[in-house]
Design a protein around this motif. Structure first.
Motif, PDB file in Angstrom:
ATOM      1  N   PRO A 168      54.352  33.095  37.989  1.00  0.00           N
ATOM      2  CA  PRO A 168      53.126  33.341  37.219  1.00  0.00           C
ATOM      3  C   PRO A 168      52.070  34.189  37.914  1.00  0.00           C
ATOM      4  O   PRO A 168      51.083  34.550  37.284  1.00  0.00           O
ATOM      5  N   TRP A 169      52.251  34.503  39.202  1.00  0.00           N
ATOM      6  CA  TRP A 169      51.164  35.193  39.909  1.00  0.00           C
ATOM      7  C   TRP A 169      50.846  36.588  39.355  1.00  0.00           C
ATOM      8  O   TRP A 169      49.672  36.996  39.360  1.00  0.00           O
ATOM      9  N   PRO A 170      51.827  37.365  38.875  1.00  0.00           N
ATOM     10  CA  PRO A 170      51.447  38.621  38.215  1.00  0.00           C
ATOM     11  C   PRO A 170      50.518  38.403  37.025  1.00  0.00           C
ATOM     12  O   PRO A 170      49.615  39.215  36.771  1.00  0.00           O
ATOM     13  N   THR A 171      50.720  37.292  36.290  1.00  0.00           N
ATOM     14  CA  THR A 171      49.831  36.972  35.173  1.00  0.00           C
ATOM     15  C   THR A 171      48.423  36.703  35.663  1.00  0.00           C
ATOM     16  O   THR A 171      47.433  37.095  35.023  1.00  0.00           O
ATOM     17  N   VAL A 172      48.300  36.032  36.811  1.00  0.00           N
ATOM     18  CA  VAL A 172      46.976  35.775  37.397  1.00  0.00           C
ATOM     19  C   VAL A 172      46.286  37.094  37.720  1.00  0.00           C
ATOM     20  O   VAL A 172      45.096  37.284  37.424  1.00  0.00           O
ATOM     21  N   ALA A 173      47.035  38.018  38.327  1.00  0.00           N
ATOM     22  CA  ALA A 173      46.448  39.310  38.694  1.00  0.00           C
ATOM     23  C   ALA A 173      45.989  40.080  37.456  1.00  0.00           C
ATOM     24  O   ALA A 173      44.881  40.630  37.421  1.00  0.00           O
ATOM     25  N   VAL A 174      46.836  40.094  36.419  1.00  0.00           N
ATOM     26  CA  VAL A 174      46.491  40.849  35.207  1.00  0.00           C
ATOM     27  C   VAL A 174      45.271  40.247  34.518  1.00  0.00           C
ATOM     28  O   VAL A 174      44.329  40.968  34.159  1.00  0.00           O
ATOM     29  N   THR A 175      45.252  38.940  34.335  1.00  0.00           N
ATOM     30  CA  THR A 175      44.119  38.317  33.646  1.00  0.00           C
ATOM     31  C   THR A 175      42.843  38.404  34.479  1.00  0.00           C
ATOM     32  O   THR A 175      41.750  38.524  33.924  1.00  0.00           O
ATOM     33  N   GLY A 176      42.984  38.360  35.798  1.00  0.00           N
ATOM     34  CA  GLY A 176      41.800  38.515  36.646  1.00  0.00           C
ATOM     35  C   GLY A 176      41.175  39.886  36.490  1.00  0.00           C
ATOM     36  O   GLY A 176      39.949  40.018  36.352  1.00  0.00           O
ATOM     37  N   LEU A 177      42.013  40.927  36.506  1.00  0.00           N
ATOM     38  CA  LEU A 177      41.507  42.290  36.322  1.00  0.00           C
ATOM     39  C   LEU A 177      40.949  42.479  34.913  1.00  0.00           C
ATOM     40  O   LEU A 177      39.914  43.133  34.722  1.00  0.00           O
ATOM     41  N   GLN A 178      41.625  41.897  33.928  1.00  0.00           N
ATOM     42  CA  GLN A 178      41.141  41.981  32.551  1.00  0.00           C
ATOM     43  C   GLN A 178      39.769  41.323  32.413  1.00  0.00           C
ATOM     44  O   GLN A 178      38.868  41.865  31.768  1.00  0.00           O
ATOM     45  N   THR A 179      39.605  40.155  33.014  1.00  0.00           N
ATOM     46  CA  THR A 179      38.325  39.445  32.937  1.00  0.00           C
ATOM     47  C   THR A 179      37.208  40.238  33.605  1.00  0.00           C
ATOM     48  O   THR A 179      36.098  40.348  33.070  1.00  0.00           O
ATOM     49  N   GLY A 180      37.495  40.791  34.775  1.00  0.00           N
ATOM     50  CA  GLY A 180      36.485  41.597  35.462  1.00  0.00           C
ATOM     51  C   GLY A 180      36.039  42.783  34.640  1.00  0.00           C
ATOM     52  O   GLY A 180      34.836  43.061  34.511  1.00  0.00           O
ATOM     53  N   LEU A 181      37.011  43.489  34.050  1.00  0.00           N
ATOM     54  CA  LEU A 181      36.669  44.639  33.209  1.00  0.00           C
ATOM     55  C   LEU A 181      35.873  44.207  31.990  1.00  0.00           C
ATOM     56  O   LEU A 181      34.873  44.845  31.620  1.00  0.00           O
ATOM     57  N   ASN A 182      36.301  43.109  31.354  1.00  0.00           N
ATOM     58  CA  ASN A 182      35.613  42.639  30.155  1.00  0.00           C
ATOM     59  C   ASN A 182      34.166  42.259  30.453  1.00  0.00           C
ATOM     60  O   ASN A 182      33.260  42.560  29.657  1.00  0.00           O
ATOM     61  N   MET A 183      33.929  41.585  31.571  1.00  0.00           N
ATOM     62  CA  MET A 183      32.566  41.163  31.913  1.00  0.00           C
ATOM     63  C   MET A 183      31.664  42.363  32.137  1.00  0.00           C
ATOM     64  O   MET A 183      30.512  42.394  31.677  1.00  0.00           O
ATOM     65  N   LEU A 184      32.179  43.372  32.839  1.00  0.00           N
ATOM     66  CA  LEU A 184      31.379  44.577  33.071  1.00  0.00           C
ATOM     67  C   LEU A 184      31.062  45.300  31.757  1.00  0.00           C
ATOM     68  O   LEU A 184      29.911  45.695  31.509  1.00  0.00           O
TER      69      LEU A 184
END
Length: 484
Positions: A168-184
């Motif tokens: 599952p760690w690739p999913t963590v990386a993808v959702t983390g980057l997605q969340t960061g972009l969304n917040m900005l």
């Protein structure tokens, strides 16, 4: 000596197969992934609360209706994780890529359907009957979200490739980057920062669509690497496999319908609350948003259970599947009990973020209502955790039709019909509606527990049986002295 013994001594619950360590090893990354999504939603609603009560209320209506329309497709496409888990457990890795591709084809269908909903959206929200300014924002929010439907559904299908294999760690990386972009993008597009236009509610929806497309592209790039194609046929298995597509729909669609009806019950509840006024709707939105910090991490436990059950059933080890489920139940109940205590005794921890830049006078009224609503959440959140884990275990086995039927019955009789009468006809206060929400979750938890204890799920599978191995026929050795 059995696998669950070390030097003849039985292992404890922590280290044995199906124990806490195995569950947490898979669940923690998934909790982080779902936690990132909950943080994304939380920050989105905080920013909209800072903007205005009408903005956060509009996001509730528009967002829930949009997600409601997506649920059948997202859940059906996301059911690829169960196929991946069972194929992986059965050591049939060449079927994993084709299974994921059938989920991508579901995404294409779902995206097209969502685009067809853009035109009639205005009439839909007019029928709901919220205040005019809220209606306008709800319609705009919904229409923009429709544009990001296909990548959101495809992302759910491709995430199953990683989670289903216990990676599952690739999913963590993808959702983390997605969340960061969304917040900005949220902050920039809602308030007009860094040269971006100030779009308010529409800016929040635009940020969601852009981040969904970004997430989908990342999953695609990761899954299509050559080494994955060689082992799992992630590219060469791209054709439409009619048999496998039907199989995915056969098991995934009931899960999608169950997900749809579950959310539909809550959507009806939220829309009925909206008729009580903007304050009640905004308070309910904030409460659900705070609860998402508890709910979405529990979904991580649920996905972990679904994968572990699917893998163990693929290996024909149903007792290990049951043990994994009980381990997850223990952990989930402990976690939700702590969260319930915080909701009861320290609600200010969560509310301070919403009130930081909101209008003090209007937020004071909201705060008083939210504190009471969080007490309802505290009552049912332990049962909510039970629902997620038990439903996920049944789903990992393929028992999706029973879960669908149970949700239909309990949602209709305990959540929807009572709330239509109480809120829609009698016009009683918001607290009565939340009483039915708590009752629905508690009744559903006991129904799922009874089904799990019955054990019928242990004999279920979603994948086809592997073809029997036929050893090659070798030529007979002629007897000594025979003519060649």
């Amino acid at each position: 000596m059995t696998p669950d013994q070390v030097e003849g001594i039985p292992r404890g619950r922590w280290s044995r197969q199906g124990g806490y360590r195995e569950v947490l090893a898979l669940a923690i990354p998934l909790i982080l992934s779902r936690g990132a999504i909950s943080i994304q939603h939380f920050v989105d609603r905080v920013f909209l609360t800072w903007h205005s009560p009408e903005a956060v209320a509009s996001a509730a209506g528009g967002g829930m209706v949009s997600f409601l329309m997506l649920t059948i497709f997202i859940a059906t496409a996301g059911y690829t994780s169960t196929f991946v888990a069972q194929y992986h457990g059965a050591r049939r890795d060449d079927r994993i890529g084709p299974a994921v591709w059938q989920g991508i084809y579901v995404a294409a269908v779902g995206g097209a359907v969502q685009l067809l909903l853009i035109a009639p959206a205005g009439g839909l929200f007019e029928l709901i009957g919220h205040e005019e300014v809220v209606q306008q924002h709800e319609t705009a929010y919904f229409r923009i979200l429709c544009l990001g439907a296909a990548p959101a559904i495809a992302g759910a299908a491709m995430s199953g490739f990683f989670a289903g294999r216990g990676r599952p760690w690739p999913t963590v990386a993808v959702t983390g980057l997605q969340t960061g972009l969304n917040m900005l993008l949220d902050y920039g597009l809602i308030f007009g920062k860094w040269g971006l236009p100030a779009m308010g509610v529409e800016g929040a929806a635009t940020a969601t669509v852009i981040s969904a497309c970004f997430s989908c592209a990342l999953y695609w790039a990761l899954m299509m690497r050559a080494r994955y194609d060689q082992t799992y046929h992630t590219w060469r298995g791209r054709r439409l496999d009619v048999w496998l597509f039907r199989r995915l729909v056969q098991f995934g669609l009931p899960f999608g319908v169950q997900f749809f009806l579950d959310l539909a019950g809550f959507t009806v509840f939220v829309l009925l609350v909206g008729r009580l006024g903007t304050t009640s709707l905004a308070a309910t939105t904030i409460t659900f948003n705070i609860n998402s910090l508890n709910f979405l991490p529990m979904v991580g436990f649920g996905v972990a259970v679904s994968v572990l059950v699917g893998r163990r059933l693929g290996e024909n080890k149903p007792e290990l599947a049951a043990r994994s489920t009980y381990s997850a139940l223990h952990l989930t109940v402990g976690y939700t009990a702590v969260v319930a205590a915080l909701f009861l005794f320290a609600p200010g921890i969560f509310l301070r973020f919403f009130g930081a830049r909101a209008d003090p006078e209007s937020f004071a009224v909201l705060r008083e209502t939210v504190v009471v609503l969080l007490r309802f959440v505290a009552v049912y959140c332990v049962f909510d955790g039970m629902c997620i884990v038990l439903a996920s275990a049944l789903r990992g086995a393929g028992d999706t039709r029973f879960v669908m039927g149970l949700v239909i019955a309990v949602s209709g009789l305990v959540l929807v019909i009572p709330n239509v009468i109480a809120l829609g006809v009698m016009g009683v206060g918001v607290y009565a509606g939340w009483t039915f929400v708590a009752a629905y979750i508690i009744v559903l938890a006991f129904g799922l527990l009874a089904r799990f204890l019955g054990g019928k799920w242990k004999s279920m599978r979603v994948i086809e049986e592997a073809p029997a191995f036929v050893p090659p026929q070798l030529p007979e050795t002629p007897p000594a002295g025979a003519e060649p």
